[in-house]
Write an enzyme that holds these catalytic residues in place. Structure first.
Site, short mmCIF file in Angstrom:
data_model
loop_
_atom_site.label_atom_id
_atom_site.label_comp_id
_atom_site.label_asym_id
_atom_site.label_seq_id
_atom_site.Cartn_x
_atom_site.Cartn_y
_atom_site.Cartn_z
N GLY A 120 5.72 20.60 -57.63
CA GLY A 120 5.38 21.01 -58.99
C GLY A 120 6.64 21.61 -59.61
O GLY A 120 7.27 22.49 -59.00
N ARG B 170 15.30 17.00 -55.39
CA ARG B 170 14.39 16.20 -56.20
C ARG B 170 14.99 16.05 -57.60
O ARG B 170 15.19 17.05 -58.29
CB ARG B 170 12.98 16.85 -56.24
N ASP C 128 7.25 17.06 -65.68
CA ASP C 128 8.43 17.36 -64.85
C ASP C 128 9.69 17.45 -65.68
O ASP C 128 10.63 18.14 -65.33
CB ASP C 128 8.58 16.32 -63.74
N ASN D 108 6.04 12.64 -65.86
CA ASN D 108 5.07 13.39 -65.04
C ASN D 108 4.65 12.45 -63.91
O ASN D 108 5.06 11.28 -63.85
CB ASN D 108 3.87 13.86 -65.88
O1 MRU Z 1 5.61 15.27 -56.97
P1 MRU Z 1 5.02 16.58 -57.44
O2 MRU Z 1 3.76 16.95 -56.75
O3 MRU Z 1 6.06 17.68 -57.43
O4 MRU Z 1 4.67 16.30 -58.96
C1 MRU Z 1 4.10 17.32 -59.72
C2 MRU Z 1 3.73 16.91 -61.08
O5 MRU Z 1 3.90 15.77 -61.49
C3 MRU Z 1 3.21 17.99 -61.99
O6 MRU Z 1 2.32 17.48 -62.92
C4 MRU Z 1 4.39 18.64 -62.73
O7 MRU Z 1 5.41 19.01 -61.84
C5 MRU Z 1 3.97 19.82 -63.51
S1 MRU Z 1 3.52 21.14 -62.48
C6 MRU Z 1 3.07 22.48 -63.39
#
Ligand code: MRU
Length: 345
Positions: free
Chosen positions: A56, A89, A224, A234
């Site tokens: 996240g 990431r 993101d 996202n």
């Molecule tokens: O791959 P992830 O689980 O890190 O992806 C998370 C998302 O896509 C969330 O929607 C985004 O980071 C927003 S979190 C408040």
């Protein structure tokens, strides 16, 4: 976030720092068990982010901030620590924002704490603004996990639901399961269950069915990285939910703090999209799904063009894509958000 641990309701954060160690809930283990991982150096931090013990965008940023403060206390080579954490990431802009914030503030533990507190209080504000969009008896669809686990506390897309629920509104949340890593089924559903918010997990490909039947009033997702045009990245699958929402006349909102906005990018074509291991698609719990001869493709995010977005719910208020220059001006006056990371690509 509220958590029921051995029959007792406790308040826990997704990540925090204690006695020089960064502690985080290992999100790979939820909902089966709440296990805390102790990161003791920058290698552990890089591993936690890359392997998605913590995930996240805002939570990744906070983990990086605490991780750099810890590396400094440990006497690690700070250029090396930054390099390792930065390369974990590529899509989540908060990671780069947090690293730059820590660089500017001498990698101090107090700065990391401030970063974490700012992010969670800003997400509470997102909840307050977003709550205004939620009527009584609303049926809301969300994708992935943009809850407290993804932030530290409150969440982004989930924050308005928490506040609406706490203020006595009745809600029902459709939780997209979110293949391949199932953040919806495992994490969002768990958070909503802890809060007592009525919800159901749906297969990712069921969203259109409920939207067409007039059973979804509103979609709220996290992000993101959001560019100057309003195109945003996202979790993979967000784009198709946005297209379906527009097709069915359903408002589609994106909730994110200022730390997720990358005004150095003019549009979504420039957002780096993380590709993860094919094994995340090919296997569930160690069991292979497809034939041995098949491989898989696994983009972790997709980009949704701004024309599908009804508004961005931020700590500064709610902005339509065409009003993002106004948001940018508010952010430029905000000392905490002002700095722009140099090389977030
Ligand atoms: O791959 P992830 O689980 O890190 O992806 C998370 C998302 O896509 C969330 O929607 C985004 O980071 C927003 S979190 C408040």
């Amino acid at each position: 976030m509220k958590m029921n641990i051995d029959g007792e309701t406790r308040h826990l954060f997704a990540v925090w720092m204690e006695n020089g160690v960064v502690r985080l809930i290992d999100q790979r283990k939820l909902p089966e068990k709440i296990e805390i991982f102790d990161a003791k150096n920058s290698d552990d931090i890089a591993y936690s982010i890359k392997d998605m013990l913590v995930r996240g965008a805002p939570a990744i940023g906070v983990t990086a901030a605490y991780g750099l403060a810890m590396a400094k206390i440990n006497g690690e080579d700070m250029d090396e620590a930054v390099r390792k954490i930065r390369s974990t990431r590529p899509t989540a802009y908060d990671l780069f924002k947090a690293i730059d914030f820590m660089k500017e503030n001498g990698f101090l533990e107090a700065a990391a704490r401030r970063y974490s507190n700012e992010i969670s209080s800003r997400c509470k504000k997102i909840g307050e603004y977003g709550n205004e969009l939620i009527g009584n008896d609303s049926r809301i669809l969300t994708h992935c996990n943009a809850g407290a686990l993804a932030v530290v506390d409150w969440g982004t897309a989930i924050a308005p639901m928490r506040i609406a629920h706490d203020s006595g509104k009745k809600l029902f949340v459709y939780v997209d399961e979110t293949r391949p890593r199932l953040q919806g089924a495992r994490l969002t559903a768990w958070e909503l269950a802890q809060e007592g918010i009525d919800h159901a997990i749906i297969a990712d490909n069921a969203a259109g069915h409920y939207m067409k039947a007039g059973k979804v009033d509103l979609v709220i997702v996290g992000a993101d990285r959001i560019t100057a045009s309003g195109d945003f990245a996202n979790k993979i699958g967000t784009y198709e939910k946005a297209v379906l929402a527009k097709e069915n006349g359903i408002p589609f909102y994106v909730a994110a703090p200022g730390s997720t906005f990358d005004f150095s990018l003019s549009g979504g074509q420039d957002i780096p999209i993380e590709e993860r291991s094919p094994d995340e698609v090919l296997y569930i719990e160690g069991k292979r799904l497809g034939p041995e001869q098949s491989t898989a493709l696994n983009p972790a995010f997709d980009v949704t063009p701004f024309r599908y977005v009804s508004g961005f719910i931020t700590e500064y208020g709610i902005f339509r894509p065409e009003d993002l220059p106004k948001l940018r001006r508010s952010m430029e006056k905000d000392l905490f958000m002002k700095a722009t990371p140099q090389d977030a690509k």
